[in-house]
Design an enzyme around this catalytic site. Structure first.
Site, PDB file in Angstrom:
ATOM      1  N   TYR A 119      29.690  45.688  42.522  1.00 22.60           N
ATOM      2  CA  TYR A 119      30.098  45.547  43.920  1.00 22.60           C
ATOM      3  C   TYR A 119      28.867  45.713  44.813  1.00 22.60           C
ATOM      4  O   TYR A 119      28.336  46.797  44.981  1.00 22.60           O
ATOM      5  CB  TYR A 119      31.186  46.570  44.296  1.00 22.60           C
ATOM      6  CG  TYR A 119      32.455  46.470  43.464  1.00 22.60           C
ATOM      7  CD1 TYR A 119      32.783  45.311  42.755  1.00 22.60           C
ATOM      8  CD2 TYR A 119      33.336  47.543  43.388  1.00 22.60           C
ATOM      9  CE1 TYR A 119      33.946  45.237  42.006  1.00 22.60           C
ATOM     10  CE2 TYR A 119      34.510  47.469  42.639  1.00 22.60           C
ATOM     11  CZ  TYR A 119      34.796  46.314  41.939  1.00 22.60           C
ATOM     12  OH  TYR A 119      35.946  46.239  41.182  1.00 22.60           O
ATOM     13  N   HIS A 188      34.072  46.125  32.576  1.00 17.56           N
ATOM     14  CA  HIS A 188      34.578  45.264  33.652  1.00 17.56           C
ATOM     15  C   HIS A 188      35.188  43.980  33.092  1.00 17.56           C
ATOM     16  O   HIS A 188      36.267  43.559  33.494  1.00 17.56           O
ATOM     17  CB  HIS A 188      33.438  44.958  34.642  1.00 17.56           C
ATOM     18  CG  HIS A 188      33.885  44.829  36.054  1.00 17.56           C
ATOM     19  ND1 HIS A 188      33.083  45.099  37.130  1.00 17.56           N
ATOM     20  CD2 HIS A 188      35.067  44.448  36.587  1.00 17.56           C
ATOM     21  CE1 HIS A 188      33.755  44.880  38.247  1.00 17.56           C
ATOM     22  NE2 HIS A 188      34.959  44.490  37.942  1.00 17.56           N
ATOM     23  N   SER A 267      43.777  45.021  42.954  1.00 20.45           N
ATOM     24  CA  SER A 267      44.275  44.092  43.977  1.00 20.45           C
ATOM     25  C   SER A 267      45.806  44.182  44.126  1.00 20.45           C
ATOM     26  O   SER A 267      46.503  43.160  44.058  1.00 20.45           O
ATOM     27  CB  SER A 267      43.865  42.648  43.649  1.00 20.45           C
ATOM     28  OG  SER A 267      42.471  42.529  43.535  1.00 20.45           O
ATOM     29  N   PHE A 273      46.931  39.702  50.734  1.00 23.79           N
ATOM     30  CA  PHE A 273      47.908  38.663  51.065  1.00 23.79           C
ATOM     31  C   PHE A 273      49.332  39.212  51.206  1.00 23.79           C
ATOM     32  O   PHE A 273      50.081  38.816  52.117  1.00 23.79           O
ATOM     33  CB  PHE A 273      47.873  37.556  49.996  1.00 23.79           C
ATOM     34  CG  PHE A 273      48.736  36.383  50.348  1.00 23.79           C
ATOM     35  CD1 PHE A 273      48.302  35.450  51.283  1.00 23.79           C
ATOM     36  CD2 PHE A 273      49.993  36.225  49.797  1.00 23.79           C
ATOM     37  CE1 PHE A 273      49.112  34.381  51.645  1.00 23.79           C
ATOM     38  CE2 PHE A 273      50.805  35.153  50.144  1.00 23.79           C
ATOM     39  CZ  PHE A 273      50.356  34.224  51.073  1.00 23.79           C
TER      40      PHE A 273
END
Ligand SMILES: NC(=O)c1ccc[n+]([C@@H]2O[C@H](COP(=O)([O-])OP(=O)(O)OC[C@H]3O[C@@H](n4cnc5c(N)ncnc54)[C@H](OP(=O)(O)O)[C@@H]3O)[C@@H](O)[C@H]2O)c1
Length: 392
Positions: A119, A188, A267, A273
């Site tokens: 990140y 990851h 997420s 969203f």
């Protein structure tokens, strides 16, 4: 009416509903929480720890356990995904504001903070390290290794979980985070050139050396989980899971339950969203936001997929809760060993998200949310081809 006008009308209706739901949540907060108080919260504990037993600022009062036995980790029911504080989410606050927000999260009981070498790259870990300075005894830090970097630039076509790279990332992450040990170190993405047994054995050694406390994997299949778990018990799997992507329900969650592994949905709002804050007019900064390249975030896909958000508005409206709260509470109610790590840059959103941990759905309500959202076909893949090749 033209399509554009229809869309605008639809948007202002959504925005009205969001405001109404937020206002409703605020107005209803006391009675709703009292009602939950009178029963129990989702983790079965009473909430008498609220100051004077009265409604106050939203604070986390429930904790969950990821993993089992020696490698278990007790965490707040909601964790904090730190990525968007300075990476991948278009606008972000300045450093001071980001650090203040992390401090607010800690004061409100959040003890799980998730970051990764990639990140930034690197800058998110540095920010998290700075923000958590002085709070080490109150927080658990999770970070990740496995992407390949050359001269600070990610090589998108390759992954690197070689023992040498895992060790290197561990040392560098410890330095950037300014901590003595990493509470949970995730791979990851899988590296096709390094057998998972070798990855697990390397993390096991790091655990024996005290540099890492626990092991986790992201976006892997059941075979990989079993093989890794046999070498070094896994504390948590961190993969994408939310009302627009439920594939982990096929096999992964069942295996986690069988092996006593926790699950951390990343997420959880599908990158914002599911909160209703995004629509077909939203533009992402392609230099600092991966949503700009995700098929599910094209204007056409978002326009179509807003039908799902409409369901969440509709479901939440009479209950005084927002779409973001429905989405997070649904995950939290799914299993007592699921801990979402929502990202936010705003205190108001943090508070809204924390309140999700107090919401309890009945089986009928869970079924209703699932049936109504699943009935809507989703437009657009979750990842582009390059990213998709790395996930299950
Ligand atoms: N292991 C992996 O491969 C992987 C991949 C992706 C992410 N992650 C982890 O998961 C964490 C969260 O993922 P994410 O950031 O992709 O997605 P997310 O948590 O689903 O969504 C974050 C977005 O939602 C918005 N948001 C949050 N709460 C809101 C609310 N109540 N109302 C309206 N908007 C709200 C935030 O905007 P505001 O800032 O405006 O609130 C932010 O842009 C990351 O920080 C990272 O730690 C891991």
């Amino acid at each position: 009416m033209s399509k554009e006008n229809e869309n605008m009308k639809d948007n202002s209706r959504r925005s009205f509903l969001k405001t109404a739901a937020l206002t409703g949540a605020a107005l209803c907060a006391s009675p709703v929480l009292d009602k939950i108080n009178a029963a129990q919260n989702v983790d079965g504990k009473s909430q008498s720890s609220r100051p004077n037993g009265k409604f106050s600022l939203p604070v986390i009062t429930t904790y969950r356990t990821l993993g089992t036995g020696k490698f278990a980790m007790k965490v707040s029911t909601l964790g904090f995904g730190c990525m968007g504080l300075n990476y991948h989410r278009s606008q972000h606050p300045d450093k001071k504001a980001a650090i203040n927000l992390v401090h607010e999260a800690i004061e409100r009981g959040i003890n799980l903070f998730d970051t990764a070498e990639s990140y930034g790259p690197y800058t998110n870990e540095t920010l998290v390290g700075e923000a958590l300075k002085g709070y080490r005894d109150r927080v658990l830090v999770t970070t990740k290794f496995g992407h390949k970097f050359v001269n600070g630039k990610r090589v998108m076509t390759e992954e690197d979980s070689s023992p040498a790279n895992i060790r290197k990332v561990c040392e560098e992450s410890l330095r950037r985070l300014n901590i003595e040990t990493i509470d949970l170190f995730y791979q990851h993405r899988a590296d096709p050139h390094t057998p998972i047994e070798e990855v697990a054995a390397t993390v096991k050694q790091l655990i024996q050396e005290g540099k890492v406390q626990r092991f986790g994997l992201c976006e892997v299949n059941t075979d990989t989980i079993r093989r890794a778990h046999a070498i070094q018990p896994i504390t948590a799997i961190q993969s994408e899971y939310h009302l627009m992507f439920r594939r982990v329900e096929d096999e992964i969650l069942g295996l986690c339950e069988e092996l006593g592994i926790g699950f951390v949905p990343y997420s959880p709002l599908n990158r914002g969203f599911l909160s209703g804050a995004l629509n077909e007019y939203t533009r992402f900064d392609a230099t600092n936001d991966n949503r700009a390249a995700l098929p599910r975030f094209t204007p056409e896909a978002m326009c179509a997929n807003l039908r799902i958000v409409d369901v969440l508005y509709d479901f939440g409206r009479t209950r005084g809760i927002t779409p973001a709260q429905v989405a997070q509470a649904w995950l939290i109610n799914k299993k007592p060993w699921i801990v979402p790590i929502t990202g936010t840059t705003k205190l108001s959103h943090l508070e809204e998200n924390i309140r999700s941990t107090d919401i309890r759905f009945t089986t009928e309500e869970m079924n209703e949310i699932e049936a109504r959202t699943a009935a809507i076909p989703i437009v657009g893949d979750r990842y582009n081809a390059a990213e998709q090749s790395k996930v299950q």
